[in-house]
Design a protein around this motif. Structure first.
Motif, short mmCIF file in Angstrom:
data_model
loop_
_atom_site.label_atom_id
_atom_site.label_comp_id
_atom_site.label_asym_id
_atom_site.label_seq_id
_atom_site.Cartn_x
_atom_site.Cartn_y
_atom_site.Cartn_z
N ASN A 9 31.44 31.76 64.18
CA ASN A 9 32.49 32.70 63.81
C ASN A 9 33.54 32.05 62.91
O ASN A 9 33.97 32.64 61.90
CB ASN A 9 33.18 33.25 65.06
CG ASN A 9 32.39 34.35 65.73
OD1 ASN A 9 31.51 34.94 65.12
ND2 ASN A 9 32.70 34.61 66.99
N ARG A 10 33.95 30.84 63.26
CA ARG A 10 34.98 30.17 62.47
C ARG A 10 34.47 29.82 61.08
O ARG A 10 35.20 29.96 60.09
CB ARG A 10 35.46 28.91 63.21
CG ARG A 10 36.26 29.24 64.45
CD ARG A 10 36.80 28.02 65.16
NE ARG A 10 37.64 28.43 66.30
CZ ARG A 10 38.32 27.61 67.06
NH1 ARG A 10 38.28 26.29 66.84
NH2 ARG A 10 39.06 28.06 68.06
N ALA A 11 33.22 29.36 61.01
CA ALA A 11 32.65 29.03 59.71
C ALA A 11 32.52 30.29 58.85
O ALA A 11 32.89 30.29 57.66
CB ALA A 11 31.30 28.36 59.89
N ARG A 12 32.01 31.36 59.45
CA ARG A 12 31.81 32.60 58.70
C ARG A 12 33.14 33.19 58.23
O ARG A 12 33.28 33.58 57.06
CB ARG A 12 31.07 33.62 59.56
CG ARG A 12 30.73 34.92 58.82
CD ARG A 12 29.89 35.86 59.64
NE ARG A 12 30.67 36.40 60.75
CZ ARG A 12 30.43 36.12 62.03
NH1 ARG A 12 29.46 35.29 62.35
NH2 ARG A 12 31.17 36.66 62.98
N GLN A 13 34.13 33.22 59.12
CA GLN A 13 35.42 33.79 58.74
C GLN A 13 36.16 32.94 57.72
O GLN A 13 36.86 33.46 56.84
CB GLN A 13 36.28 33.97 60.00
CG GLN A 13 35.76 35.02 60.97
CD GLN A 13 35.66 36.38 60.35
OE1 GLN A 13 36.47 36.79 59.51
NE2 GLN A 13 34.63 37.13 60.74
N ALA A 14 35.99 31.61 57.79
CA ALA A 14 36.62 30.72 56.81
C ALA A 14 36.02 30.98 55.44
O ALA A 14 36.74 31.08 54.43
CB ALA A 14 36.43 29.28 57.21
N LEU A 15 34.70 31.08 55.36
CA LEU A 15 34.04 31.33 54.08
C LEU A 15 34.41 32.71 53.54
O LEU A 15 34.62 32.87 52.33
CB LEU A 15 32.52 31.21 54.25
CG LEU A 15 32.01 29.79 54.55
CD1 LEU A 15 30.52 29.82 54.87
CD2 LEU A 15 32.26 28.86 53.35
N LYS A 16 34.49 33.67 54.43
CA LYS A 16 34.86 35.03 54.01
C LYS A 16 36.28 35.07 53.46
O LYS A 16 36.56 35.68 52.43
CB LYS A 16 34.73 35.99 55.21
CG LYS A 16 35.07 37.44 54.90
CD LYS A 16 34.89 38.28 56.14
CE LYS A 16 35.27 39.73 55.87
NZ LYS A 16 35.11 40.57 57.10
N GLU A 17 37.20 34.38 54.17
CA GLU A 17 38.60 34.35 53.73
C GLU A 17 38.72 33.62 52.40
O GLU A 17 39.46 34.07 51.50
CB GLU A 17 39.44 33.64 54.78
CG GLU A 17 40.93 33.56 54.43
CD GLU A 17 41.71 32.75 55.44
OE1 GLU A 17 42.90 32.44 55.14
OE2 GLU A 17 41.19 32.45 56.51
N ALA A 18 38.01 32.51 52.25
CA ALA A 18 38.07 31.74 51.00
C ALA A 18 37.52 32.54 49.83
O ALA A 18 38.05 32.50 48.72
CB ALA A 18 37.31 30.43 51.16
N ALA A 19 36.45 33.27 50.09
CA ALA A 19 35.84 34.08 49.02
C ALA A 19 36.73 35.25 48.62
O ALA A 19 36.76 35.67 47.46
CB ALA A 19 34.48 34.60 49.48
N GLY A 20 37.49 35.76 49.57
CA GLY A 20 38.36 36.90 49.30
C GLY A 20 39.61 36.52 48.55
O GLY A 20 40.29 37.36 47.97
#
Length: 202
Positions: free
Chosen positions: A191-202
Motif C-alpha cells: 500500500n505504501r509503495a503504491r500510494q507513494a508512486l501514485k502521489e509522485a505521478a500525480g
C-alpha cells in the motif's frame, strides 16, 4: 486502508498544552526522541531477561501508551516550537525502528512461541517503515498507510502484553497472531509503495 494513525490529530490536540509546558521547561524534541528510545530499550531488556515473569508484561501496554505520547510531543515540539532539524528527522525514524525491535523481540523468548514469526514480524515492520520513508525519495510524502502501521502494531502488541500480564495462557495462539501481523505488514508495504508512486505521478 484505515489505520489507528488516522486518530493521531485528536491525540496531538490533547497533548499540545503539555508540550507547551515542556518547551517552557527547556525540553527539546530530540531529547524526547532519545529518551523514548532509551526507555524502550530498558523495557525491552527487562522483558528479555525475565520473559517468564508474566506480570512484567503489563509494562508493555503502559509503556507503549507513554511512548506514543512522547512521539506525539516530540513532533509538536519540532513543528510548533522551532525545533525541527535534519538530525531530528533521522533520530525520529531510527528511534522508531530501534524501539519497535527492542519492545517486540522479547516475545520470541516466551515459552511455546515460535521465534521465527516474531522475528519475521519485526523485519517486515522495519521494511514497512523504510518503504514509508522512501515515499520522500520518489517525490511523494512520507507514507503512513495501513493496515499495519506503527500505531496499529503498538495496539496489537500492547493487547498481547496485557493478555499475558493478566494470566492468559502462553502458547501457539501467539504464533497465529504474529503470522497475521506479518501478512498485514506485507499488505502495508504494498500500500505504501503504491500510494507513494501514485502521489509522485500525480
Amino acid at each position: 486502508m484505515p489505520s489507528i494513525y488516522d486518530l493521531k490529530p485528536r491525540f496531538v490536540a490533547l497533548l499540545r498544552p503539555l508540550a507547551a509546558r515542556l518547551a517552557q521547561g527547556g525540553v527539546t524534541a530530540n531529547g524526547m526522541t532519545l529518551a523514548a528510545m532509551a526507555d524502550s530499550m530498558i523495557v525491552g531488556l527487562v522483558l528479555a531477561i525475565w520473559p517468564e515473569v508474566t506480570w512484567l508484561w503489563l509494562l508493555l501496554p503502559l509503556f507503549l501508551f507513554i511512548r506514543m505520547a512522547a512521539n506525539a510531543i516530540d513532533g509538536i515540539l519540532a513543528r510548533e516550537f522551532g525545533m525541527k532539524s535534519r538530525l531530528g528527522a533521522i533520530l525520529n525514524e531510527v528511534g522508531d525502528v530501534v524501539s519497535d525491535a527492542a519492545l517486540y523481540l522479547p516475545f520470541a523468548l516466551l515459552p511455546g512461541v515460535t521465534p521465527f514469526w516474531v522475528i519475521l514480524a519485526v523485519v517486515i515492520a522495519v521494511i514497512g517503515e523504510m518503504t514509508g520513508i522512501l515515499g520522500q525519495v520518489v517525490g511523494a510524502s512520507r507514507r503512513y498507510d495501513g493496515p499495519m502501521g506503527k500505531s496499529d502494531r503498538a495496539a496489537i502488541f500492547g493487547i498481547l502484553g496485557l493478555a499475558i500480564g493478566i494470566g492468559a495462557p502462553i502458547g501457539g495462539w501467539i504464533d497465529w497472531i504474529m503470522a497475521a501481523i506479518c501478512l498485514l505488514g506485507l499488505v502495508t508495504i504494498l500500500n505504501r509503495a503504491r500510494q507513494a508512486l501514485k502521489e509522485a505521478a500525480g
